[in-house]
Design an enzyme around this catalytic site. Structure first.
Site, short mmCIF file in Angstrom:
data_model
loop_
_atom_site.label_atom_id
_atom_site.label_comp_id
_atom_site.label_asym_id
_atom_site.label_seq_id
_atom_site.Cartn_x
_atom_site.Cartn_y
_atom_site.Cartn_z
N CYS A 65 0.82 -1.21 0.00
CA CYS A 65 0.00 0.00 0.00
C CYS A 65 0.86 1.26 0.00
CB CYS A 65 -0.87 0.04 1.24
SG CYS A 65 -1.84 -1.42 1.49
N ARG A 104 4.93 0.81 -6.05
CA ARG A 104 4.89 -0.11 -4.90
C ARG A 104 3.97 -1.30 -5.14
NH1 ARG A 104 6.70 2.21 -0.22
NH2 ARG A 104 5.22 1.13 1.13
N GLU A 163 18.48 -15.69 -9.89
CA GLU A 163 18.04 -14.31 -10.05
C GLU A 163 17.51 -14.08 -11.48
OE1 GLU A 163 17.13 -11.99 -8.38
OE2 GLU A 163 17.23 -10.24 -9.67
N LYS A 210 13.72 -12.82 -12.40
CA LYS A 210 13.41 -11.63 -13.20
C LYS A 210 12.38 -11.97 -14.26
CE LYS A 210 14.75 -9.40 -11.28
NZ LYS A 210 14.66 -8.91 -10.11
N GLU A 263 8.92 -12.61 -12.80
CA GLU A 263 8.29 -11.40 -12.28
C GLU A 263 7.64 -10.56 -13.37
OE1 GLU A 263 10.70 -9.79 -8.40
OE2 GLU A 263 11.82 -9.79 -10.28
N LYS A 304 6.63 -3.74 -4.57
CA LYS A 304 8.05 -3.38 -4.51
C LYS A 304 8.62 -3.64 -3.13
CE LYS A 304 11.83 -1.50 -6.01
NZ LYS A 304 12.63 -2.43 -6.82
#
Ligand code: G6P
Length: 619
Positions: free
Chosen positions: A2, A27, A493, A497, A500, A614
């Site tokens: 939030c 965010r 990683e 990526k 995501e 985020k």
């Protein structure tokens, strides 16, 4: 997670709130809302909408919401589905008090049942609504808003950043925080609250970073700060050094692409902050003297029996690279733990452990909890973080900053590579000082390290190769990253990526594990990307590539040795040569670009991937 904004001043609050919320979009959110005290202060005008901010903007486009005190919110649903009703702000029954909240009220069910017993009818499924009703309950008893907020805070368990407005107090806005981040922006005849600095940077660079359980009462001409007992406190504001352009796209299509391209610059800043040169400008040493007094660090290095690293997500993957670096350079056994696991398994900590937490935001709930647990057990904590004033930066014993500047895209890129730079530097220094990394080797590594930013630029200059590759591969049904040692950490990683931002099914495996199960998944619709930067393991990796190719997979390799790896792979993305132990900073860049271009090919907004936030400030 939030986002909260709030305004008290003489401007119209609505545009300031909407503008602030736009700056917090990164965010992650699924609905938005605002509450503005009407000009006559007889009502609070609440407008909210499920979905993107543009839907809220469309809703209020034809009306004039007059009022210069207000709060706004972008919601990332935890309790109750994303809907207009569950969106914040929430109000008491008569609509005289409005609240925005980031965090989770863990005892909300109990509080809700109690309030229902008092006759309150709830309108939403959220935990937040109890706060509005509780404030109202205490207000009716004392007739004092501040006291009512204070009493409410004492009843809340869990985490919160809060903004509260009330028709009876039209000159002020009350804010409070516990766990979830909140800042107060100090303007001229206007003041602000926000979950993060970019929301206020257009108006002011002077901010208070609210500490645990602090409360702020904002008026247009001043701000009063209080501790959890309601006693007035004094603290100095901080001045934000970076400017808004760092938080804007600068002509790039997306923040993610901009941030990938910023890596040469921010790596340079992060590395140069610690390199010591001789009079001939040769790098000869590293220093962290601004962060850790030299006596303290020498003692820590000499006594270190074990390094314990904890973090989440991308920062955890940086920790995995850190493990290889610490074990290679300093020969100190290193364990890396996902912070959410660490905190629940009664971890064994010894006084000679060096505890490192890594967090871009410095606000991740699990990472904070792991750090606090380590401190309770007597460990000294070194934090690697990107955000000055974040909770991690305030609570750790020593803080090493990644100088990546604000990272807005949800998927972390430049924060990751600068975290790697910090971990390489710390581990090299540990190795040099504990005598495990010979001086000549140390200096050679330093020489290579300072060239890394320039080498990363070279990869970016060839980004079209990655773009073309992505345009051929983005519709593969399965993608696997494989690698060994440092490259297995980079594979994790790289896969994260891609997941995501492209939603493609992608996994990472230590290459040697392929034949213990994952190879059963390989077919003609599979892409296998090998990361090969460890020369002593090229041959082994070639064998793995041959194995998957013969089972129908398309293969691609990210490597500094095109000649060697093109023997087996269909395609090569070449990266520049440096000391092989440092290649992890470079090998991730093509993988970041690949994820970005797959996302764009699929028509996804890489800056705001679905379901992700985020900064994960709740468990
Ligand atoms: C979220 C973000 C990730 C990040 C992780 C840890 O999941 O989406 O990009 O790696 O949190 O965040 P931190 O701020 O602690 O590094």
């Amino acid at each position: 997670m939030c986002g909260i904004v709030g305004y008290v001043g003489s401007k119209e609050a609505t545009p300031v709130l909407i503008n602030g919320l736009k700056k917090l979009e990164y965010r992650g959110y699924d609905s938005a809302g605002i509450a503005v005290l009407s000009e006559s202060a007889d009502e609070i005008l609440v407008r909210k909408s499920k979905g993107a901010l543009k839907f809220l903007e469309a809703k209020i486009a034809d009306e004039v919401i007059k009022g210069s005190v207000g709060i706004g919110h972008t919601r990332w649903a935890t309790h109750g589905e994303p809907s207009d009703l569950n969106s914040h702000p929430h109000t008491n029954v008569s609509g005289t008090i409005a609240v925005v909240h980031n965090g989770i009220i863990e005892n909300y069910a109990k509080l809700k049942a109690w309030l229902q017993d008092q006759g309150i009818v709830f309108r939403s499924q959220t935990d937040t609504e109890v706060i509005a009703h509780l404030i109202n309950y205490f207000y009716e008893k004392s007739g004092e808003l501040f006291k009512a907020v204070l009493e409410t805070l004492h009843k809340l368990e869990g985490s919160y950043a809060l903004g509260v407005v009330c028709t009876k107090y039209p000159d002020r806005l009350i804010a409070a925080r516990k766990e979830s981040p909140l800042i107060v922006g100090l303007g001229k005849d206007e003041n602000f609250i926000a979950s993060d600095v970019p929301a206020v940077l257009e108006y002011t660079r002077d901010v208070y970073y609210l500490d645990q359980k602090e409360i702020a009462v904002l008026y247009s001409d001043h701000v009063d700060l209080f501790n959890e007992d309601g006693e007035k406190i004094h603290k100095e504001p901080s001045h934000v050094e970076w400017d808004l352009s760092s938080a804007e796209k600068d002509g790039y299509a997306h923040f993610m692409l901009k941030e990938i391209h910023e890596q040469p610059k921010v790596l340079d800043a992060t590395i140069k902050a610690h390199v010591v040169y001789d009079e001939k400008k040769n790098p000869v040493d590293l220093t962290f003297s601004k962060e850790i007094e030299s006596d303290r660090i020498n003692e820590m290095i000499q006594n270190a029996k074990r390094i314990v690293i904890t973090a989440c997500g991308t920062s955890y993957h940086a920790g995995m690279v850190g493990k290889y670096a610490f074990e290679k350079f300093a020969r100190i056994p290193t364990v890396v733990d996902v912070a959410s696991e660490f905190r629940y398994r009664n971890p064994i900590l010894n006084k000679d452990d060096v505890f490192i937490v890594i967090s871009q935001s410095g606000e991740t709930a699990d990472t904070l909890a792991a750090m606090r647990l380590a401190k309770e057990n007597g460990a000294k904590v070194i934090a690697i973080t990107n955000v000055v004033g974040s909770t991690v930066s305030r609570e750790a014993d020593f803080v090493i900053y990644t100088l990546a500047g604000p990272e807005i895209a949800v998927a972390s890129t430049k924060a990751y590579t600068t975290q790697l730079a910090c971990l390489y530097m710390i581990s090299m220094m540990f190795g040099y000082k504990n005598g495990k990394l010979p001086e000549a080797e140390y200096k050679k590594l330093l020489n290579e390290l300072i060239k890394i930013p320039e080498l990363s630029q070279k990869i970016l200059e060839n980004q079209e190769d990655v773009q073309k590759f992505a345009s051929r591969q983005f519709n593969k049904s399965k993608i696997f990253y494989i690698g060994r040692q440092f490259d297995s950490a980079s594979s994790l990683e790289s896969a994260l990526k891609l997941k995501e931002v492209s939603y493609m099914h992608c996994e990472a495996f230590a290459a040697g594990e392929l034949k213990h199960g994952p190879i059963a998944l390989i077919d003609n619709d599979t892409l296998v990307v090998a990361i090969a930067t460890c020369p002593e393991l090229y041959e082994k990796l070639v064998s793995n590539i041959v194995e998957v190719k013969s089972r129908g997979a398309t293969t691609m390799c990210i490597t500094q040795n095109k000649a060697e790896m093109s023997k087996a792979c269909d395609e090569i993305l070449e990266i520049p040569e440096t000391d092989s132990t440092l290649e992890s900073i470079l090998s991730i860049i093509p993988a970041q670009l690949f994820a970005y271009y797959c996302s764009v090919q699929k028509g996804i907004d890489p800056d705001k991937p679905r379901n992700l936030a985020k900064s994960v400030t709740v468990e």
